[in-house]
Design an enzyme around this catalytic site. Structure first.
Site, PDB file in Angstrom:
ATOM      1  N   ASP A   1       4.504  29.243  28.774  1.00 61.68           N
ATOM      2  CA  ASP A   1       5.251  28.395  27.853  1.00 61.68           C
ATOM      3  C   ASP A   1       5.603  29.223  26.614  1.00 61.68           C
ATOM      4  OD1 ASP A   1       3.024  28.513  26.124  1.00 61.68           O
ATOM      5  OD2 ASP A   1       2.074  26.931  27.259  1.00 61.68           O
TER       6      ASP A   1
ATOM      7  N   LYS B   1       7.548  26.444  34.870  1.00 64.71           N
ATOM      8  CA  LYS B   1       6.408  26.199  33.981  1.00 64.71           C
ATOM      9  C   LYS B   1       5.621  24.962  34.401  1.00 64.71           C
ATOM     10  CE  LYS B   1       4.172  24.795  30.168  1.00 64.71           C
ATOM     11  NZ  LYS B   1       3.667  23.428  29.907  1.00 64.71           N
TER      12      LYS B   1
END
Length: 293
Positions: A229, A210
Site C-alpha cells: 500500500d 493490493k
DNA sequence: TACGGACCTTTC
DNA sequence: AAAGGTCCGT
C-alpha cells in the site's frame, strides 16, 4: 460461553495496537483496558488484568490465541527481515501482531470497503455491512452476513448508507463468488497455493493486487502475500529501492517489491509487510518531529 | 506498459 | 486535502 486468562506482557501483545492497525475491523475499545471484538463465529470481551488479559468468549482460548497468532512474535521475525533497519528494535518490541481472522468471507468484504478510504470510515462501513447478519448472543453485534444475504443487498441501499462507489462491488463480489462455488470456493482458495488465490481474487471487480494480497495474507493465512500500500511503498523505496523513491507504484514495481521480500523471507514475507507498515508510521512520526514545515 | 484522472464520502 | 486503491482512458 468460556472464560480464560492469557498471561502475556504488553511488549508481546498490545491489544490497542493490534485491533486498530487496519488488519481487522470489528474490534472496539470500551473504556480504559476493555475491548469487544468479533471474529467469524465468535465474540470476545477482553479486560486488561495484571500480567495479561481476562477473556470472556463464545470461542475457546485456542481460538483467541490463533486470532492474535500468539505462537510467534515480531521479535522472532525481525532479525530475519533486517535487524539493521531503522526502528527495528522498537517495532519488534511494540506488541504488534500479524492477525489471523478466521472467516475469509468477513475479511474479503471488509477489504472491499478499504480502497481510497481511511480507517475510521472503513470500520464504520464494515460494521454497517455486518448489521445485515444475524445477531450474536448477549447483544454482542452480528455474525457477518452470508454470501446469499450480501448478494441480495441493493446497490441503492449501500449508497444510502454512505458506501459511495464501492456500493455495486459488494453485492457484485458476493454474486461472483457464489457463481464459482460460494464458501467451498473460498475454502479451496485458502487451502491451495498463494499464486492461485491471488490470481483468482483479482478477477473479482473491485479487487486489485493490493486487496488480493491483503485477503491472501489475512484471510487465507498465506505468508507469501505482500500487500503493497502507500505506506509500504514509502518504506520499501526508502529501505530497499531508493532508485524508485518518489515514483508511482506501478504494477511492475508492485510485483518487484513482493518478489524481493518473498525471495529473502519466503513464508515470512507477509510479516515484512506488517513490519514495514509499522516502520513507516514510526518514521513518519519522527520526520514530522524533525522536519517541520 | 506506464501514467493521469475520476471515483463517494468522511475526517483531519 | 487526503484517505492502507481500482478502473478506465490515453
Amino acid at each position: 460461553m468460556n472464560e480464560f486468562e492469557i498471561a502475556i506482557s504488553a511488549k508481546e501483545l498490545d491489544l490497542d495496537h493490534c485491533v486498530m492497525s487496519g488488519q481487522v475491523f470489528r474490534w472496539s475499545r470500551h473504556g480504559e483496558g476493555r475491548w469487544l471484538g468479533i471474529d467469524g463465529e465468535h465474540w470476545y470481551a477482553v479486560e486488561k488484568i495484571d500480567g495479561g488479559f481476562a477473556v470472556q468468549s463464545t470461542g475457546t482460548e485456542a481460538d483467541f490465541r490463533a486470532h492474535f497468532r500468539l505462537e510467534e512474535t515480531l521479535v522472532d521475525v525481525v532479525a530475519e527481515i533486517d535487524a539493521s533497519l531503522p526502528e527495528s528494535a522498537a517495532v519488534a518490541a511494540s506488541g504488534f501482531r500479524l492477525m489471523r481472522p478466521s472467516c475469509p468471507r468477513e475479511t474479503l468484504f471488509a477489504f472491499l470497503c478499504s480502497p481510497n478510504n481511511h480507517l475510521l470510515r472503513i470500520t464504520s462501513m464494515v460494521n454497517a455491512l455486518a448489521e445485515f447478519g444475524e445477531p450474536m448472543s448477549r447483544g454482542h453485534g452480528h455474525r457477518f452476513p452470508s454470501l446469499e444475504r450480501i448478494a441480495g443487498i441493493e446497490e441503492s441501499e449501500l449508497r444510502a448508507k454512505g458506501f459511495g462507489y464501492r456500493s455495486p462491488r459488494i453485492p457484485g463480489a458476493a454474486r461472483a463468488i457464489l457463481e464459482r462455488g460460494g464458501e467451498s470456493y473460498l475454502a479451496e482458495l485458502k487451502s491451495g497455493p498463494y499464486e492461485t488465490a491471488f490470481n483468482e481474487l483479482i478477477k473479482i471487480d473491485g479487487i486489485g493486487p493490493k486487496l488480493s494480497d491483503c485477503i491472501c495474507l489475512f484471510a487465507f493465512d498465506q505468508g507469501l502475500a505482500v500487500p503493497v500500500d502507500t505506506h509500504m511503498w514509502q518504506a520499501a523505496t526508502r529501505n530497499f529501492f531508493p532508485q524508485w523513491h518518489g515514483t508511482a507504484l506501478t504494477e511492475l514495481r508492485y510485483r518487484a517489491v513482493g518478489d524481493y521480500l518473498r525471495s529473502r523471507l519466503g513464508e515470512r514475507a507477509g510479516w515484512a509487510h506488517l513490519y514495514l507498515y509499522r516502520e513507516n508510521q514510526v518514521m513518519a512520526r519522527s520526520r514530522k518531529y524533525t522536519e517541520p514545515k
